[in-house]
Design an enzyme around this catalytic site. Structure first.
Site, PDB file in Angstrom:
ATOM      1  N   ASN A 192      -9.992  -0.932  -0.255  1.00  9.39           N
ATOM      2  CA  ASN A 192      -8.536  -0.773  -0.225  1.00  9.39           C
ATOM      3  C   ASN A 192      -7.955  -1.226  -1.567  1.00  9.39           C
ATOM      4  O   ASN A 192      -8.045  -2.402  -1.916  1.00  9.39           O
ATOM      5  CB  ASN A 192      -7.976  -1.622   0.929  1.00  9.39           C
ATOM      6  CG  ASN A 192      -6.470  -1.524   1.070  1.00  9.39           C
ATOM      7  OD1 ASN A 192      -5.777  -0.999   0.201  1.00  9.39           O
ATOM      8  ND2 ASN A 192      -5.952  -2.056   2.167  1.00  9.39           N
ATOM      9  N   CYS A 195       0.816  -1.225   0.000  1.00 12.04           N
ATOM     10  CA  CYS A 195       0.000   0.000   0.000  1.00 12.04           C
ATOM     11  C   CYS A 195       0.847   1.272   0.000  1.00 12.04           C
ATOM     12  O   CYS A 195       0.360   2.346  -0.337  1.00 12.04           O
ATOM     13  CB  CYS A 195      -0.927   0.014   1.203  1.00 12.04           C
ATOM     14  SG  CYS A 195      -1.954  -1.437   1.271  1.00 12.04           S
ATOM     15  N   HIS A 207      -3.838   6.639   3.152  1.00 18.07           N
ATOM     16  CA  HIS A 207      -4.159   5.366   2.507  1.00 18.07           C
ATOM     17  C   HIS A 207      -5.559   4.940   2.927  1.00 18.07           C
ATOM     18  O   HIS A 207      -5.928   5.041   4.099  1.00 18.07           O
ATOM     19  CB  HIS A 207      -3.122   4.309   2.924  1.00 18.07           C
ATOM     20  CG  HIS A 207      -3.471   2.940   2.460  1.00 18.07           C
ATOM     21  ND1 HIS A 207      -3.846   2.676   1.166  1.00 18.07           N
ATOM     22  CD2 HIS A 207      -3.524   1.746   3.116  1.00 18.07           C
ATOM     23  CE1 HIS A 207      -4.113   1.382   1.048  1.00 18.07           C
ATOM     24  NE2 HIS A 207      -3.922   0.801   2.222  1.00 18.07           N
TER      25      HIS A 207
END
Ligand code: ACO
Length: 330
Positions: free
Chosen positions: A284, A113, A254
């Site tokens: 996500n 990520c 994020h």
């Protein structure tokens, strides 16, 4: 010479996977997913749609908005944990071919990520050292390819998509990427892991039978570390640059879980209107999460030239990072 973010672009696959649809696949509920994660929907690539296809589409938008010609791009960095091919060729090389770009540096980076922020730091260093003038950075993921849709603890969290940005040389510091910080701690490597398919456990019937090719996560442990690390990282980068939360126009974390973002936002005293949120509609998307969020805000007309963005990310590795970026669309 400074490095400046000249443009942003993104691509979101049209197919969606809602919480209600997930209720039919695993033992979960729309209520549980919303309450624990804030996610309502995610987008899923078609079977024959690859990470490079999505990366290419996001890159086309970013290049077109940057005003530079494709031939002027002298490096392409693709951050992904779901490359088209295992080992080689890199997704960046495949994207370069799709874009018709020849002779540029092209490579992938794997920082989960945190990939986009890591790519940003490399682009900044390339440009400030004088090695490159225009760097295309991409965060692109087809996470649906490594998600186990029988595991309710992970499959409700992830989606597919891509985001891209053109980073170019600029002589004005006020238009530049002020700072990027990246870090890691490999002691937590098993918090987020795809155990099979690599050199440690090469692809085999055993690997497939044990579902080792899929992403595994220690969600609860990751959650606690994420909140503290993201908060600490922001405090450090602000202090280092003699800035406070008040100097930031948009906090773009994020997009893993609304509860993580909310907890970090509260600790850092960011008002709601300064926090960019896309987790509800995209879930996500790992390395694509931050550029997709920047693009979302830009396309909504909320992001203006001169706005100072604070990026903050955390992911498998474990890796994390933050960046202070002036938005400077050409
Ligand atoms: N539906 C219903 N129940 C579920 C689901 C589900 N989808 N998933 C888990 N549960 C159950 C568990 O089995 C557990 O049940 P039990 O109490 O009977 O054992 C209960 O819910 C609580 O489970 P927890 O794991 O403690 O739930 P938590 O509140 O921690 O939420 C989550 C889980 C959403 C995964 C959260 O921990 C999280 O977001 N973690 C961080 C994710 C992250 O930031 N990752 C980093 C980036 S990802 C990357 O790098 C690719």
């Amino acid at each position: 010479m400074f490095a400046s973010l000249k443009s942003i672009g993104a691509y979101v696959p049209s197919k969606t996977l809602t919480n209600k649809e997930l209720e039919k696949i695993v033992d979960t509920s729309d209520e549980w997913i919303r309450q624990r994660t804030g996610i309502q929907n995610r987008h899923i690539a078609e079977k024959d749609e690859t990470t490079s296809d999505m990366a290419y589409k996001a890159a086309e938008v970013a290049i077109q908005r940057s005003g530079i010609k494709k031939e002027q791009i002298d490096a392409i960095i693709c951050a992904t944990i779901t490359p088209d091919f295992f080992c080689m060729p890199s997704t960046a090389c495949v994207v370069a071919d799709k874009l018709g770009i020849k002779n540029s540096t092209a490579f992938d980076i794997s920082a989960a990520c945190s990939g986009f922020v890591y790519a940003l730091s490399i682009a900044k260093a390339f440009i400030e050292s004088g090695m490159k003038k225009n760097v295309l950075i991409i965060g692109a993921e087809k996470l649906s390819a490594i998600v186990d849709y029988t595991d309710r603890t992970t499959c409700v969290l992830f989606g597919d998509g891509a985001g891209a940005a053109v980073i170019s040389a600029d002589d004005d510091k006020k238009r530049s990427i002020l700072d990027v910080h990246t870090s890691s701690d490999g002691a937590y490597q098993d918090f987020l892991i795809t155990p099979g398919g690599g050199a440690k456990h090469p692809c085999s019937t055993d690997v497939i039978e044990k579902n080792m090719q899929f992403l595994k996560m220690k969600g609860n442990e990751t959650f606690k570390l994420a909140v503290n690390t993201l908060t600490k990282d922001v405090r450090e980068i602000l202090k280092k640059n003699s800035l406070t939360s008040d100097d930031i126009d948009f906090f773009i974390p994020h997009q893993a879980n609304f509860r993580i973002i909310d907890a970090v936002g509260k600790k850092l005293k960011f008002p709601h209107e300064k926090i960019v949120l896309t987790v509800a509609k995209y879930g996500n998307t790992s390395a694509a999460s931050i550029p997709m969020a920047i693009n979302d805000w830009y396309e909504k007309g909320k992001l203006k030239n001169g706005d100072l963005m604070l990026l903050d990310t955390f992911g498998g590795g474990l890796t994390w990072g933050s960046a202070l970026v002036n938005f400077n669309q050409s």
